[in-house]
Motif scaffolding. Structure first.
Motif, PDB file in Angstrom:
ATOM      1  N   TRP A 151       0.919  -1.170  -0.018  1.00  0.00           N
ATOM      2  CA  TRP A 151      -0.075   0.187  -0.073  1.00  0.00           C
ATOM      3  C   TRP A 151       0.896   1.242   0.041  1.00  0.00           C
ATOM      4  N   ARG A 152       1.887   1.252   0.708  1.00  0.00           N
ATOM      5  CA  ARG A 152       2.678   2.523   0.915  1.00  0.00           C
ATOM      6  C   ARG A 152       3.254   2.990  -0.466  1.00  0.00           C
ATOM      7  N   GLU A 153       3.634   1.831  -1.422  1.00  0.00           N
ATOM      8  CA  GLU A 153       4.425   2.235  -2.693  1.00  0.00           C
ATOM      9  C   GLU A 153       3.079   1.983  -3.530  1.00  0.00           C
ATOM     10  N   GLN A 154       1.893   1.746  -3.369  1.00  0.00           N
ATOM     11  CA  GLN A 154       0.974   1.544  -4.407  1.00  0.00           C
ATOM     12  C   GLN A 154       1.219   0.569  -5.507  1.00  0.00           C
ATOM     13  N   LYS A 155       1.886  -0.672  -4.873  1.00  0.00           N
ATOM     14  CA  LYS A 155       2.226  -1.595  -5.865  1.00  0.00           C
ATOM     15  C   LYS A 155       1.218  -2.304  -6.494  1.00  0.00           C
ATOM     16  N   LEU A 156       0.046  -2.262  -5.888  1.00  0.00           N
ATOM     17  CA  LEU A 156      -1.365  -2.817  -6.570  1.00  0.00           C
ATOM     18  C   LEU A 156      -2.236  -2.130  -7.412  1.00  0.00           C
ATOM     19  N   ALA A 157      -1.717  -0.925  -7.586  1.00  0.00           N
ATOM     20  CA  ALA A 157      -2.789   0.204  -8.191  1.00  0.00           C
ATOM     21  C   ALA A 157      -3.052   0.050  -9.274  1.00  0.00           C
ATOM     22  N   GLY A 158      -4.229   0.056  -9.803  1.00  0.00           N
ATOM     23  CA  GLY A 158      -4.489  -0.203 -11.118  1.00  0.00           C
ATOM     24  C   GLY A 158      -4.934  -1.522 -11.574  1.00  0.00           C
ATOM     25  N   LYS A 159      -4.769  -2.596 -10.604  1.00  0.00           N
ATOM     26  CA  LYS A 159      -5.094  -3.981 -11.039  1.00  0.00           C
ATOM     27  C   LYS A 159      -6.383  -4.263 -10.640  1.00  0.00           C
ATOM     28  N   PRO A 160      -7.115  -5.033 -11.504  1.00  0.00           N
ATOM     29  CA  PRO A 160      -8.594  -5.314 -11.081  1.00  0.00           C
ATOM     30  C   PRO A 160      -8.688  -6.555 -10.125  1.00  0.00           C
ATOM     31  N   ALA A 161      -9.843  -6.440  -9.529  1.00  0.00           N
ATOM     32  CA  ALA A 161     -10.042  -7.234  -8.383  1.00  0.00           C
ATOM     33  C   ALA A 161     -11.546  -7.654  -8.170  1.00  0.00           C
ATOM     34  N   GLY A 162     -11.986  -8.948  -7.965  1.00  0.00           N
ATOM     35  CA  GLY A 162     -13.346  -9.300  -7.759  1.00  0.00           C
ATOM     36  C   GLY A 162     -13.524 -10.007  -6.388  1.00  0.00           C
ATOM     37  N   PHE A 163     -14.723 -10.209  -5.858  1.00  0.00           N
ATOM     38  CA  PHE A 163     -15.036 -11.107  -4.582  1.00  0.00           C
ATOM     39  C   PHE A 163     -15.954 -12.137  -4.985  1.00  0.00           C
ATOM     40  N   PHE A 164     -15.729 -13.079  -3.976  1.00  0.00           N
ATOM     41  CA  PHE A 164     -16.685 -14.034  -3.996  1.00  0.00           C
ATOM     42  C   PHE A 164     -16.848 -14.445  -2.610  1.00  0.00           C
ATOM     43  N   VAL A 165     -18.421 -14.891  -1.985  1.00  0.00           N
ATOM     44  CA  VAL A 165     -18.439 -15.144  -0.520  1.00  0.00           C
ATOM     45  C   VAL A 165     -19.201 -16.151  -0.526  1.00  0.00           C
ATOM     46  N   SER A 166     -19.302 -16.438   0.899  1.00  0.00           N
ATOM     47  CA  SER A 166     -20.069 -17.610   1.383  1.00  0.00           C
ATOM     48  C   SER A 166     -20.832 -16.990   2.723  1.00  0.00           C
ATOM     49  N   THR A 177     -21.011  -8.215   2.606  1.00  0.00           N
ATOM     50  CA  THR A 177     -19.674  -8.755   2.492  1.00  0.00           C
ATOM     51  C   THR A 177     -18.954  -8.340   1.338  1.00  0.00           C
ATOM     52  N   ALA A 178     -19.382  -8.334   0.371  1.00  0.00           N
ATOM     53  CA  ALA A 178     -18.615  -7.792  -0.671  1.00  0.00           C
ATOM     54  C   ALA A 178     -18.539  -6.436  -0.718  1.00  0.00           C
ATOM     55  N   TRP A 179     -19.784  -5.999  -0.343  1.00  0.00           N
ATOM     56  CA  TRP A 179     -19.624  -4.071  -0.555  1.00  0.00           C
ATOM     57  C   TRP A 179     -18.699  -3.586   0.362  1.00  0.00           C
ATOM     58  N   THR A 180     -18.736  -4.270   1.668  1.00  0.00           N
ATOM     59  CA  THR A 180     -17.925  -3.562   2.571  1.00  0.00           C
ATOM     60  C   THR A 180     -16.278  -3.780   2.586  1.00  0.00           C
ATOM     61  N   ALA A 181     -16.017  -4.961   1.617  1.00  0.00           N
ATOM     62  CA  ALA A 181     -14.540  -5.180   1.217  1.00  0.00           C
ATOM     63  C   ALA A 181     -13.921  -4.217   0.318  1.00  0.00           C
ATOM     64  N   ILE A 182     -14.915  -3.675  -0.318  1.00  0.00           N
ATOM     65  CA  ILE A 182     -14.290  -2.539  -1.604  1.00  0.00           C
ATOM     66  C   ILE A 182     -13.354  -1.595  -0.912  1.00  0.00           C
ATOM     67  N   THR A 183     -13.518  -1.262   0.443  1.00  0.00           N
ATOM     68  CA  THR A 183     -12.586  -0.292   1.136  1.00  0.00           C
ATOM     69  C   THR A 183     -11.169  -0.748   0.963  1.00  0.00           C
ATOM     70  N   GLN A 184     -11.038  -2.211   0.987  1.00  0.00           N
ATOM     71  CA  GLN A 184      -9.466  -2.756   0.822  1.00  0.00           C
ATOM     72  C   GLN A 184      -8.905  -2.362  -0.478  1.00  0.00           C
ATOM     73  N   LEU A 185      -9.872  -2.485  -1.488  1.00  0.00           N
ATOM     74  CA  LEU A 185      -9.271  -2.180  -2.920  1.00  0.00           C
ATOM     75  C   LEU A 185      -9.235  -0.525  -2.974  1.00  0.00           C
ATOM     76  N   ALA A 186     -10.140   0.277  -2.545  1.00  0.00           N
ATOM     77  CA  ALA A 186      -9.945   1.517  -2.715  1.00  0.00           C
ATOM     78  C   ALA A 186      -8.530   2.211  -2.091  1.00  0.00           C
ATOM     79  N   HIS A 187      -7.978   1.692  -1.070  1.00  0.00           N
ATOM     80  CA  HIS A 187      -6.907   2.192  -0.346  1.00  0.00           C
ATOM     81  C   HIS A 187      -5.743   1.893  -1.075  1.00  0.00           C
ATOM     82  N   HIS A 188      -5.891   0.725  -1.928  1.00  0.00           N
ATOM     83  CA  HIS A 188      -4.593   0.001  -2.636  1.00  0.00           C
ATOM     84  C   HIS A 188      -4.832   1.036  -4.188  1.00  0.00           C
ATOM     85  N   GLY A 189      -5.889   1.582  -4.548  1.00  0.00           N
ATOM     86  CA  GLY A 189      -6.043   1.903  -5.764  1.00  0.00           C
ATOM     87  C   GLY A 189      -6.270   1.064  -7.031  1.00  0.00           C
TER      88      GLY A 189
END
Length: 253
Positions: A151-166, A177-189
C-alpha cells in the motif's frame, strides 16, 4: 569575312556519355556499398504473448468458498492467454478452536500464499471469504492488514479485483460482505470488477435458493452441511471467465 572568320569552336569539351556497360578503368570510383535497411524498417518478429496471471486468494473454513474458488479457476483457465493460481490465506485460529467448530482439515493441495509480495506479480485477483456479521472473516481481514508495504508504494494500484463470498443464511450478507470489502481495494488504488448481470438468465432464477449477487459469486452454507448448487457453481465459473476477459482487455497496449 575577316581573318579567321567562321565559327570558333568552344574550348569546353562536351560532356562524356556514361556507359554502364563499359569496363571499369583505372581511376573509376569504387562501387557503392549495399544500403542496409534502417533498424526500424527491418522485419519485426513478434515476441511471444505473455501469459496473464490471476491469483485466486481465499479463506474457507468449511470448504464452501474453496469449492467456488476451484470452479473459478476452471473459468479463468478456459480463457486463452490467462491462467489462475489458487492460494489460501493463513489461518488465525488454533487447532483446538477449529476442532470445536467442527472445521474439516484443509486440503494440502492448495498452499498458503507464501508472502504478500506474491500479489505484486499478478495481473488480477479474485478474493473469496465467508461472512462474519455482514463483512469478511477475520482471517481475510488479517491478510489485507498485512499488505501495508504494498500500500505504501501503491504496488497494486490499477490492478483489477473481484470478490466471491459464503454466508450461512439468505440474509447473512451476500451483498454487504462484498460491498464492505471494497474499502480494501480503494486504499490500494485497485479496480473493483463486479460480475453485474453478465451471467444472464441465471441471475434471475427464482425457482430455487441460490447465492450470488451482482457483486460476485456466492454460496449459502447453512449450518455448514449444505453443498453449493449447480447454479452457484456455474456463476463462479462464469465470474472466472469474465475476470479473465477483463484482465486481457486491460493488458492490451
Amino acid at each position: 569575312m575577316g581573318k579567321g572568320g567562321g565559327c570558333v569552336p568552344s574550348k569546353k569539351s562536351p560532356p562524356a556519355v556514361e556507359n554502364d556497360n563499359a569496363p571499369a578503368t583505372i581511376g573509376s570510383p569504387p562501387p557503392l556499398p549495399e544500403v542496409q535497411p534502417r533498424e526500424e524498417e527491418q522485419e519485426q518478429v513478434p515476441a511471444a504473448a505473455k501469459t496473464l496471471k490471476i491469483l485466486i486468494v481465499f479463506y474457507s473454513m468449511y470448504g464452501h468458498v474453496e469449492t467456488l474458488a476451484r470452479r473459478m479457476k476452471k473459468g479463468v483457465d478456459g480463457v486463452d492467454g490467462v491462467e489462475a493460481a489458487l492460494f489460501r490465506v493463513p489461518e488465525t485460529l488454533s487447532d483446538d478452536v477449529l476442532a470445536q467448530m467442527r472445521a474439516p482439515p484443509k486440503d494440502d493441495e492448495i498452499v498458503e500464499i507464501p508472502s504478500v509480495d506474491e500479489l505484486e506479480s499478478a495481473d488480477g485477483f479474485l478474493f473469496g471469504f465467508p461472512t462474519r456479521y455482514g463483512s469478511m472473516a477475520a482471517q481475510m481481514k488479517a491478510f489485507f492488514d498485512s499488505t501495508g508495504k504494498l500500500w505504501r508504494e501503491q504496488k497494486l494500484a490499477g490492478k483489477p479485483a473481484g470478490f466471491f463470498v459464503s454466508t450461512g443464511t439468505q440474509g447473512g450478507g451476500q451483498e454487504t460482505t462484498a460491498w464492505t470489502a471494497i474499502t480494501q481495494l480503494a486504499h490500494h488504488g485497485m479496480l473493483f470488477v463486479p460480475v453485474g448481470y453478465t451471467f444472464g438468465a441465471g441471475m434471475f432464477k427464482m425457482d430455487s435458493i441460490r447465492g450470488g449477487t451482482p457483486y460476485g459469486a456466492g454460496v449459502f452454507a447453512g449450518d455448514g452441511t449444505r453443498e453449493p448448487t449447480d447454479t452457484e457453481l456455474a456463476l463462479a465459473e462464469h465470474q472466472g471467465k469474465y475476470m479473465a476477459g477483463v484482465v486481457k482487455k486491460l493488458a492490451q497496449p
